[in-house]
Design a protein around this motif. Structure first.
Motif, PDB file in Angstrom:
ATOM      1  N   ILE A  12      -0.589   7.570  19.619  1.00  0.00           N
ATOM      2  CA  ILE A  12      -0.237   6.308  18.954  1.00  0.00           C
ATOM      3  C   ILE A  12      -1.064   6.134  17.689  1.00  0.00           C
ATOM      4  O   ILE A  12      -0.542   5.744  16.639  1.00  0.00           O
ATOM      5  N   ALA A  13      -2.350   6.437  17.755  1.00  0.00           N
ATOM      6  CA  ALA A  13      -3.213   6.315  16.581  1.00  0.00           C
ATOM      7  C   ALA A  13      -2.754   7.252  15.468  1.00  0.00           C
ATOM      8  O   ALA A  13      -2.726   6.865  14.290  1.00  0.00           O
ATOM      9  N   ALA A  14      -2.379   8.464  15.821  1.00  0.00           N
ATOM     10  CA  ALA A  14      -1.917   9.423  14.819  1.00  0.00           C
ATOM     11  C   ALA A  14      -0.599   8.957  14.193  1.00  0.00           C
ATOM     12  O   ALA A  14      -0.416   9.051  12.973  1.00  0.00           O
ATOM     13  N   ALA A  15       0.308   8.452  15.016  1.00  0.00           N
ATOM     14  CA  ALA A  15       1.592   7.969  14.497  1.00  0.00           C
ATOM     15  C   ALA A  15       1.391   6.765  13.581  1.00  0.00           C
ATOM     16  O   ALA A  15       2.036   6.661  12.528  1.00  0.00           O
ATOM     17  N   ARG A  16       0.493   5.870  13.954  1.00  0.00           N
ATOM     18  CA  ARG A  16       0.215   4.701  13.106  1.00  0.00           C
ATOM     19  C   ARG A  16      -0.389   5.122  11.769  1.00  0.00           C
ATOM     20  O   ARG A  16      -0.080   4.540  10.731  1.00  0.00           O
ATOM     21  N   ALA A  17      -1.255   6.130  11.797  1.00  0.00           N
ATOM     22  CA  ALA A  17      -1.869   6.608  10.561  1.00  0.00           C
ATOM     23  C   ALA A  17      -0.813   7.194   9.627  1.00  0.00           C
ATOM     24  O   ALA A  17      -0.830   6.935   8.418  1.00  0.00           O
ATOM     25  N   VAL A  18       0.121   7.958  10.179  1.00  0.00           N
ATOM     26  CA  VAL A  18       1.202   8.527   9.370  1.00  0.00           C
ATOM     27  C   VAL A  18       2.066   7.412   8.798  1.00  0.00           C
ATOM     28  O   VAL A  18       2.421   7.421   7.612  1.00  0.00           O
ATOM     29  N   LEU A  19       2.406   6.431   9.621  1.00  0.00           N
ATOM     30  CA  LEU A  19       3.221   5.307   9.164  1.00  0.00           C
ATOM     31  C   LEU A  19       2.513   4.511   8.079  1.00  0.00           C
ATOM     32  O   LEU A  19       3.122   4.133   7.072  1.00  0.00           O
ATOM     33  N   ASP A  20       1.222   4.276   8.243  1.00  0.00           N
ATOM     34  CA  ASP A  20       0.453   3.543   7.229  1.00  0.00           C
ATOM     35  C   ASP A  20       0.440   4.287   5.899  1.00  0.00           C
ATOM     36  O   ASP A  20       0.608   3.678   4.841  1.00  0.00           O
ATOM     37  N   ARG A  21       0.247   5.609   5.947  1.00  0.00           N
ATOM     38  CA  ARG A  21       0.261   6.390   4.707  1.00  0.00           C
ATOM     39  C   ARG A  21       1.632   6.339   4.036  1.00  0.00           C
ATOM     40  O   ARG A  21       1.725   6.222   2.813  1.00  0.00           O
ATOM     41  N   ALA A  22       2.683   6.394   4.838  1.00  0.00           N
ATOM     42  CA  ALA A  22       4.036   6.321   4.270  1.00  0.00           C
ATOM     43  C   ALA A  22       4.285   4.956   3.638  1.00  0.00           C
ATOM     44  O   ALA A  22       4.866   4.864   2.549  1.00  0.00           O
ATOM     45  N   ARG A  23       3.841   3.895   4.294  1.00  0.00           N
ATOM     46  CA  ARG A  23       4.022   2.545   3.740  1.00  0.00           C
ATOM     47  C   ARG A  23       3.271   2.384   2.418  1.00  0.00           C
ATOM     48  O   ARG A  23       3.779   1.779   1.476  1.00  0.00           O
ATOM     49  N   ILE A  24       2.077   2.929   2.350  1.00  0.00           N
ATOM     50  CA  ILE A  24       1.291   2.858   1.111  1.00  0.00           C
ATOM     51  C   ILE A  24       1.996   3.624   0.002  1.00  0.00           C
ATOM     52  O   ILE A  24       2.100   3.153  -1.138  1.00  0.00           O
ATOM     53  N   ARG A  25       2.487   4.814   0.324  1.00  0.00           N
ATOM     54  CA  ARG A  25       3.190   5.623  -0.674  1.00  0.00           C
ATOM     55  C   ARG A  25       4.448   4.918  -1.171  1.00  0.00           C
ATOM     56  O   ARG A  25       4.718   4.866  -2.379  1.00  0.00           O
ATOM     57  N   ILE A  26       5.209   4.316  -0.258  1.00  0.00           N
ATOM     58  CA  ILE A  26       6.417   3.583  -0.652  1.00  0.00           C
ATOM     59  C   ILE A  26       6.052   2.385  -1.524  1.00  0.00           C
ATOM     60  O   ILE A  26       6.711   2.118  -2.535  1.00  0.00           O
TER      61      ILE A  26
END
Length: 65
Positions: A12-26
């Motif tokens: 879950i922590a890894a998935a949240r980190a990926v999602l956070d990076r994607a949101r920042i990039r978007i």
């Protein structure tokens, strides 16, 4: 053998980190005007739906109180 297993919390922590990076990039691409009109509409729709869900949840909590 158990060393090869990823715990639920780690996954879950890894998935949240990926999602956070994607949101920042978007957000950066959007602020710079690099999103296509179609993707901009998708972002607006997602934001509108999120605001609607938050308003419904707030109303539910108010009614429950």
């Amino acid at each position: 053998m158990s060393g090869d297993v990823v715990t639920r919390d780690q996954a879950i922590a890894a998935a949240r980190a990926v999602l956070d990076r994607a949101r920042i990039r978007i957000a950066r691409d959007r602020a710079a005007g690099r999103l296509s009109p179609e993707h901009e509409l998708i972002c607006r729709r997602i934001e509108r739906d999120a605001r609607r869900r938050e308003a419904e949840q707030a109303a539910t909590h108010r009614n429950a109180a």
